[in-house]
Design a protein around this motif. Structure first.
Motif, PDB file in Angstrom:
ATOM      1  N   LYS A  29      39.974  -1.336 -56.546  1.00 27.11           N
ATOM      2  CA  LYS A  29      40.573  -2.785 -56.123  1.00 27.11           C
ATOM      3  C   LYS A  29      39.567  -3.364 -54.911  1.00 27.11           C
ATOM      4  O   LYS A  29      39.333  -4.391 -54.865  1.00 27.11           O
ATOM      5  CB  LYS A  29      41.912  -2.695 -55.949  1.00 27.11           C
ATOM      6  N   GLU A  30      39.683  -2.565 -53.848  1.00 27.24           N
ATOM      7  CA  GLU A  30      38.650  -2.782 -52.744  1.00 27.24           C
ATOM      8  C   GLU A  30      37.528  -3.209 -53.063  1.00 27.24           C
ATOM      9  O   GLU A  30      36.829  -4.137 -52.676  1.00 27.24           O
ATOM     10  CB  GLU A  30      39.004  -1.792 -51.687  1.00 27.24           C
ATOM     11  N   MET A  31      36.799  -2.414 -53.805  1.00 22.46           N
ATOM     12  CA  MET A  31      35.451  -2.602 -54.114  1.00 22.46           C
ATOM     13  C   MET A  31      35.283  -3.773 -54.904  1.00 22.46           C
ATOM     14  O   MET A  31      34.262  -4.568 -54.948  1.00 22.46           O
ATOM     15  CB  MET A  31      34.933  -1.231 -55.137  1.00 22.46           C
ATOM     16  N   TYR A  32      36.021  -4.010 -56.041  1.00 17.29           N
ATOM     17  CA  TYR A  32      36.032  -5.117 -56.770  1.00 17.29           C
ATOM     18  C   TYR A  32      36.084  -6.372 -56.032  1.00 17.29           C
ATOM     19  O   TYR A  32      35.371  -7.143 -56.439  1.00 17.29           O
ATOM     20  CB  TYR A  32      36.976  -5.142 -57.982  1.00 17.29           C
ATOM     21  N   GLU A  33      37.036  -6.569 -55.317  1.00 20.48           N
ATOM     22  CA  GLU A  33      37.216  -7.868 -54.398  1.00 20.48           C
ATOM     23  C   GLU A  33      36.427  -8.021 -53.538  1.00 20.48           C
ATOM     24  O   GLU A  33      35.905  -9.213 -53.311  1.00 20.48           O
ATOM     25  CB  GLU A  33      38.811  -7.622 -53.771  1.00 20.48           C
ATOM     26  N   GLU A  34      35.610  -6.856 -53.142  1.00 18.76           N
ATOM     27  CA  GLU A  34      34.396  -7.074 -51.871  1.00 18.76           C
ATOM     28  C   GLU A  34      33.116  -7.502 -52.632  1.00 18.76           C
ATOM     29  O   GLU A  34      32.287  -8.083 -52.291  1.00 18.76           O
ATOM     30  CB  GLU A  34      34.221  -5.816 -51.272  1.00 18.76           C
ATOM     31  N   LYS A  35      32.850  -6.774 -54.026  1.00 17.42           N
ATOM     32  CA  LYS A  35      31.367  -6.797 -54.745  1.00 17.42           C
ATOM     33  C   LYS A  35      31.335  -7.636 -55.761  1.00 17.42           C
ATOM     34  O   LYS A  35      30.262  -8.161 -56.231  1.00 17.42           O
ATOM     35  CB  LYS A  35      31.089  -5.449 -54.979  1.00 17.42           C
ATOM     36  N   CYS A  36      32.699  -8.102 -56.562  1.00 15.12           N
ATOM     37  CA  CYS A  36      32.331  -8.736 -57.521  1.00 15.12           C
ATOM     38  C   CYS A  36      33.215 -10.019 -57.601  1.00 15.12           C
ATOM     39  O   CYS A  36      32.744 -11.112 -58.295  1.00 15.12           O
ATOM     40  CB  CYS A  36      32.934  -7.962 -58.647  1.00 15.12           C
ATOM     41  N   ALA A  37      34.485  -9.913 -56.901  1.00 13.74           N
ATOM     42  CA  ALA A  37      35.424 -11.116 -57.173  1.00 13.74           C
ATOM     43  C   ALA A  37      34.767 -12.598 -56.597  1.00 13.74           C
ATOM     44  O   ALA A  37      35.291 -13.634 -57.099  1.00 13.74           O
ATOM     45  CB  ALA A  37      36.604 -10.996 -56.332  1.00 13.74           C
ATOM     46  N   ASN A  38      33.661 -12.707 -55.626  1.00 14.34           N
ATOM     47  CA  ASN A  38      33.107 -13.704 -55.007  1.00 14.34           C
ATOM     48  C   ASN A  38      32.808 -14.460 -56.320  1.00 14.34           C
ATOM     49  O   ASN A  38      32.822 -15.820 -56.191  1.00 14.34           O
ATOM     50  CB  ASN A  38      31.788 -13.369 -54.311  1.00 14.34           C
TER      51      ASN A  38
END
Ligand code: HEC
Length: 133
Positions: A29-38
């Motif tokens: 979740k942390e990675m997704y929000e940091e690297k993809c969610a933008n």
């Protein structure tokens, strides 16, 4: 001898205790929000004609076996997702390890697109060896 054992307990004790307490962190979740969610959005809805969705995305569902490579090396040249044409460019995330990519994929398949299957770290590793840039 006794000293050595005491020393061992002092070293190993905290390690054993720490590894038993769940950290409560969801690295995927942390990675997704940091690297993809933008770009793809917290919920994976995408952004109009700019960024394709991941949620219910037919393209992703048909190309799940390429997802690890897509994350590491990016993609460009255009693709069609749910009938909408995207002509953008996604940069590769070269700094993410195999484990990071594994966590992101399983976060997406658990929370964003349940039509995807969960993958093992070995499957991700094998896929990354065979990536064609
Ligand atoms: C800077 C914006 C940006 C970021 C950050 C980004 N992407 Fe993308 N992504 C795009 C664009 C733009 C495309 C379409 C590329 C094209 O038109 O060829 C795309 C395409 C995709 C696709 C294929 C199309 C689809 O929706 O099924 C997937 C899957 C995908 N990205 C997953 C991810 C994941 C996972 C991450 C995080 C590790 C990520 N992207 C990070 C912009 C981004």
């Amino acid at each position: 001898m006794k000293l050595a054992r005491t020393f061992l307990y002092i070293i190993l004790g905290p390690v054993i205790v720490c590894s038993c307490i769940p950290s409560g962190r969801d690295y995927g979740k942390e990675m997704y929000e940091e690297k993809c969610a933008n770009c793809h959005g917290i919920e994976g809805d995408g952004l109009q004609q700019l960024y394709p969705p991941l949620k219910n995305a037919d393209y992703l569902e048909q190309n799940q076996d390429k997802l690890a490579c897509l994350i590491r090396f990016g993609t460009q040249g255009g693709l069609v997702v749910n009938g909408v044409k995207f002509e953008g460019k996604m940069e590769g995330q070269h700094l993410l390890s195999d484990v990071d990519i594994h966590n992101i994929i399983n976060y997406i398949s658990k929370n964003i697109n349940p039509n995807l299957k969960q993958v093992t770290i070995t499957e991700v590793g094998d896929q990354l060896i065979d990536c064609k840039e």
